[in-house]
Scaffold this active site. Structure first.
Site, PDB file in Angstrom:
ATOM      1  N   VAL A 108     -47.570 -38.442 -28.169  1.00 56.29           N
ATOM      2  CA  VAL A 108     -46.238 -38.130 -27.636  1.00 56.29           C
ATOM      3  C   VAL A 108     -46.184 -36.621 -27.364  1.00 56.29           C
ATOM      4  O   VAL A 108     -46.343 -35.814 -28.282  1.00 56.29           O
ATOM      5  CB  VAL A 108     -45.128 -38.515 -28.640  1.00 56.29           C
ATOM      6  CG1 VAL A 108     -43.759 -38.116 -28.097  1.00 56.29           C
ATOM      7  CG2 VAL A 108     -45.183 -40.010 -28.941  1.00 56.29           C
ATOM      8  N   GLY A 116     -37.051 -29.315 -25.280  1.00 58.35           N
ATOM      9  CA  GLY A 116     -35.727 -28.884 -25.722  1.00 58.35           C
ATOM     10  C   GLY A 116     -34.606 -29.214 -24.757  1.00 58.35           C
ATOM     11  O   GLY A 116     -33.506 -28.673 -24.852  1.00 58.35           O
ATOM     12  N   GLY A 118     -34.024 -32.597 -23.889  1.00 58.37           N
ATOM     13  CA  GLY A 118     -33.699 -34.017 -24.040  1.00 58.37           C
ATOM     14  C   GLY A 118     -34.745 -34.954 -23.454  1.00 58.37           C
ATOM     15  O   GLY A 118     -34.622 -36.184 -23.577  1.00 58.37           O
ATOM     16  N   LEU A 119     -35.777 -34.405 -22.795  1.00 54.63           N
ATOM     17  CA  LEU A 119     -36.760 -35.265 -22.127  1.00 54.63           C
ATOM     18  C   LEU A 119     -37.571 -36.086 -23.138  1.00 54.63           C
ATOM     19  O   LEU A 119     -37.864 -37.259 -22.903  1.00 54.63           O
ATOM     20  CB  LEU A 119     -37.688 -34.399 -21.265  1.00 54.63           C
ATOM     21  CG  LEU A 119     -38.542 -35.127 -20.234  1.00 54.63           C
ATOM     22  CD1 LEU A 119     -37.700 -35.978 -19.287  1.00 54.63           C
ATOM     23  CD2 LEU A 119     -39.377 -34.132 -19.434  1.00 54.63           C
ATOM     24  N   GLY A 120     -37.912 -35.468 -24.285  1.00 55.74           N
ATOM     25  CA  GLY A 120     -38.651 -36.192 -25.326  1.00 55.74           C
ATOM     26  C   GLY A 120     -37.826 -37.358 -25.858  1.00 55.74           C
ATOM     27  O   GLY A 120     -38.337 -38.468 -26.060  1.00 55.74           O
ATOM     28  N   ASP A 144     -46.304 -35.278 -36.853  1.00 54.82           N
ATOM     29  CA  ASP A 144     -46.650 -33.957 -37.380  1.00 54.82           C
ATOM     30  C   ASP A 144     -45.446 -33.483 -38.181  1.00 54.82           C
ATOM     31  O   ASP A 144     -44.299 -33.790 -37.813  1.00 54.82           O
ATOM     32  CB  ASP A 144     -46.926 -32.978 -36.226  1.00 54.82           C
ATOM     33  CG  ASP A 144     -48.253 -33.280 -35.527  1.00 54.82           C
ATOM     34  OD1 ASP A 144     -49.051 -34.050 -36.088  1.00 54.82           O
ATOM     35  OD2 ASP A 144     -48.476 -32.750 -34.422  1.00 54.82           O
ATOM     36  N   TYR A 151     -38.014 -37.317 -34.758  1.00 55.87           N
ATOM     37  CA  TYR A 151     -38.124 -38.777 -34.838  1.00 55.87           C
ATOM     38  C   TYR A 151     -36.999 -39.377 -35.692  1.00 55.87           C
ATOM     39  O   TYR A 151     -36.512 -40.473 -35.404  1.00 55.87           O
ATOM     40  CB  TYR A 151     -39.489 -39.174 -35.399  1.00 55.87           C
ATOM     41  CG  TYR A 151     -40.621 -38.908 -34.427  1.00 55.87           C
ATOM     42  CD1 TYR A 151     -40.678 -39.590 -33.215  1.00 55.87           C
ATOM     43  CD2 TYR A 151     -41.617 -37.975 -34.702  1.00 55.87           C
ATOM     44  CE1 TYR A 151     -41.696 -39.352 -32.309  1.00 55.87           C
ATOM     45  CE2 TYR A 151     -42.641 -37.733 -33.800  1.00 55.87           C
ATOM     46  CZ  TYR A 151     -42.672 -38.422 -32.604  1.00 55.87           C
ATOM     47  OH  TYR A 151     -43.675 -38.185 -31.701  1.00 55.87           O
TER      48      TYR A 151
HETATM   49  C1  LIG Z   1     -41.786 -33.237 -30.129  1.00 51.99           C
HETATM   50  C2  LIG Z   1     -41.489 -33.254 -28.652  1.00 51.99           C
HETATM   51  C3  LIG Z   1     -42.121 -34.495 -28.000  1.00 51.99           C
HETATM   52  C4  LIG Z   1     -39.973 -33.313 -28.445  1.00 51.99           C
HETATM   53  O1  LIG Z   1     -39.687 -33.326 -27.064  1.00 51.99           O
HETATM   54  P1  LIG Z   1     -38.437 -32.494 -26.501  1.00 51.99           P
HETATM   55  O2  LIG Z   1     -38.247 -32.858 -25.076  1.00 51.99           O
HETATM   56  O3  LIG Z   1     -38.637 -31.056 -26.797  1.00 51.99           O
HETATM   57  O4  LIG Z   1     -37.286 -33.082 -27.403  1.00 51.99           O
HETATM   58  P2  LIG Z   1     -35.720 -33.157 -27.110  1.00 51.99           P
HETATM   59  O5  LIG Z   1     -35.328 -32.053 -26.186  1.00 51.99           O
HETATM   60  O6  LIG Z   1     -35.386 -34.531 -26.701  1.00 51.99           O
HETATM   61  O7  LIG Z   1     -35.184 -32.847 -28.561  1.00 51.99           O
HETATM   62  C5  LIG Z   1     -34.344 -33.692 -29.266  1.00 51.99           C
HETATM   63  C6  LIG Z   1     -33.934 -32.999 -30.529  1.00 51.99           C
HETATM   64  O8  LIG Z   1     -35.053 -32.829 -31.405  1.00 51.99           O
HETATM   65  C7  LIG Z   1     -35.195 -31.455 -31.729  1.00 51.99           C
HETATM   66  N1  LIG Z   1     -36.604 -31.086 -31.700  1.00 51.99           N
HETATM   67  C8  LIG Z   1     -37.467 -31.267 -30.695  1.00 51.99           C
HETATM   68  N2  LIG Z   1     -38.673 -30.777 -31.023  1.00 51.99           N
HETATM   69  C9  LIG Z   1     -38.536 -30.270 -32.271  1.00 51.99           C
HETATM   70  C10 LIG Z   1     -39.418 -29.605 -33.148  1.00 51.99           C
HETATM   71  N3  LIG Z   1     -40.687 -29.330 -32.820  1.00 51.99           N
HETATM   72  N4  LIG Z   1     -38.935 -29.237 -34.349  1.00 51.99           N
HETATM   73  C11 LIG Z   1     -37.657 -29.490 -34.696  1.00 51.99           C
HETATM   74  N5  LIG Z   1     -36.775 -30.098 -33.890  1.00 51.99           N
HETATM   75  C12 LIG Z   1     -37.217 -30.483 -32.696  1.00 51.99           C
HETATM   76  C13 LIG Z   1     -34.479 -30.682 -30.621  1.00 51.99           C
HETATM   77  O9  LIG Z   1     -34.046 -29.448 -31.115  1.00 51.99           O
HETATM   78  C14 LIG Z   1     -33.376 -31.606 -30.261  1.00 51.99           C
HETATM   79  O10 LIG Z   1     -32.267 -31.412 -31.087  1.00 51.99           O
HETATM   80  P3  LIG Z   1     -30.810 -31.140 -30.470  1.00 51.99           P
HETATM   81  O11 LIG Z   1     -30.468 -32.415 -29.739  1.00 51.99           O
HETATM   82  O12 LIG Z   1     -29.955 -30.886 -31.636  1.00 51.99           O
HETATM   83  O13 LIG Z   1     -30.991 -29.987 -29.576  1.00 51.99           O
HETATM   84  C15 LIG Z   1     -41.987 -31.967 -27.941  1.00 51.99           C
HETATM   85  O14 LIG Z   1     -41.365 -30.860 -28.551  1.00 51.99           O
HETATM   86  C16 LIG Z   1     -43.495 -31.805 -27.973  1.00 51.99           C
HETATM   87  O15 LIG Z   1     -44.193 -32.311 -27.111  1.00 51.99           O
HETATM   88  N6  LIG Z   1     -44.008 -31.066 -28.963  1.00 51.99           N
HETATM   89  C17 LIG Z   1     -45.429 -30.769 -29.041  1.00 51.99           C
HETATM   90  C18 LIG Z   1     -46.271 -31.992 -29.297  1.00 51.99           C
HETATM   91  C19 LIG Z   1     -45.835 -32.724 -30.554  1.00 51.99           C
HETATM   92  O16 LIG Z   1     -45.673 -32.109 -31.606  1.00 51.99           O
HETATM   93  N7  LIG Z   1     -45.682 -34.051 -30.417  1.00 51.99           N
HETATM   94  C20 LIG Z   1     -45.322 -34.922 -31.505  1.00 51.99           C
HETATM   95  C21 LIG Z   1     -46.556 -35.391 -32.198  1.00 51.99           C
HETATM   96  S1  LIG Z   1     -46.178 -36.378 -33.609  1.00 51.99           S
END
Ligand SMILES: CC(C)(COP(=O)(O)OP(=O)(O)OC[C@H]1O[C@@H](n2cnc3c(N)ncnc32)[C@H](O)[C@@H]1OP(=O)(O)O)[C@@H](O)C(=O)NCCC(=O)NCCS
Length: 172
Positions: A108, A116, A118-120, A144, A151
């Protein structure tokens, strides 16, 4: 039929087939009004996937094995940024499954430029929706440490009823 006609000049049938697999991502998840599309198929370019993994700081993997992993996945969803003829992979998730009860999520990732916004969350919601459509009700993943909260907000539980994930690795 849209932009993909440009990718398949003179091959209307192939372009139409491709178009069926793409869905526009709602505009509120696209920062700066980028055109983003959700794609549902296993035939993701391995080089693009490894570029995305690289961008989020993960080690590159042997392309031959990544290709096998994609082919053997139950569900592969990817998000593409499209600008004219240019397209780039900016989001990815895949699930392995027994096709009946259980699925596990892998790889993922959202490109740092798109994090940051909302795409995740959108990609995970679509993944869960597709798995629920297949009547799969037990969805697991290995988070992680720093993304546990991400999650949890999506409804995942850590150690439900004390259940622990366990791993076996070959001895060095
Ligand atoms: C984890 C990941 C997929 C989230 O995707 P994203 O598009 O950034 O997530 P969103 O914008 O939908 O975030 C949803 C919420 O989770 C929080 N969030 C996202 N990533 C976070 C992180 N690394 N640590 C803490 N909170 C996090 C956001 O702050 C957000 O909260 P909010 O709604 O209060 O602002 C992305 O940050 C990523 O690719 N990270 C690197 C790879 C990784 O670690 N993947 C997961 C492997 S288990």
């Amino acid at each position: 039929m849209g932009f993909w006609k440009k990718w398949f000049p003179g091959r209307e049938a192939q372009a139409a087939e491709f178009a069926k697999k793409f869905r526009p991502v709602p505009a509120n998840f696209a920062p700066d009004r980028q055109q983003l599309y959700l794609y549902r198929d296993r035939d993701v370019d391995v080089g693009e996937l490894e570029d995305l993994c690289d961008a989020v700081g993960w080690a590159r993997r042997p392309p031959r094995k990544v290709k096998i992993a994609l082919q053997n996945s139950f569900l592969v969803l990817s998000v593409w940024e499209v600008r004219g003829n240019y397209k780039r992979l900016v989001g990815f998730a895949r699930a392995t499954s027994d096709g009946a009860f259980n699925a596990t999520l892998w790889d993922v990732a959202i490109h740092p430029k798109f994090q940051g916004k909302g795409l995740g969350t959108y990609l995970m919601q679509e993944t869960i929706r597709e798995l629920r459509k297949a009547e799969i009700s037990n969805i697991s993943l290995f988070a992680d440490g720093h993304v546990v909260e991400f999650y949890r907000r999506l409804g995942f539980l850590a150690d439900p009823e004390g259940i622990k994930g366990m791993f076996w690795y070959p001895s060095p």
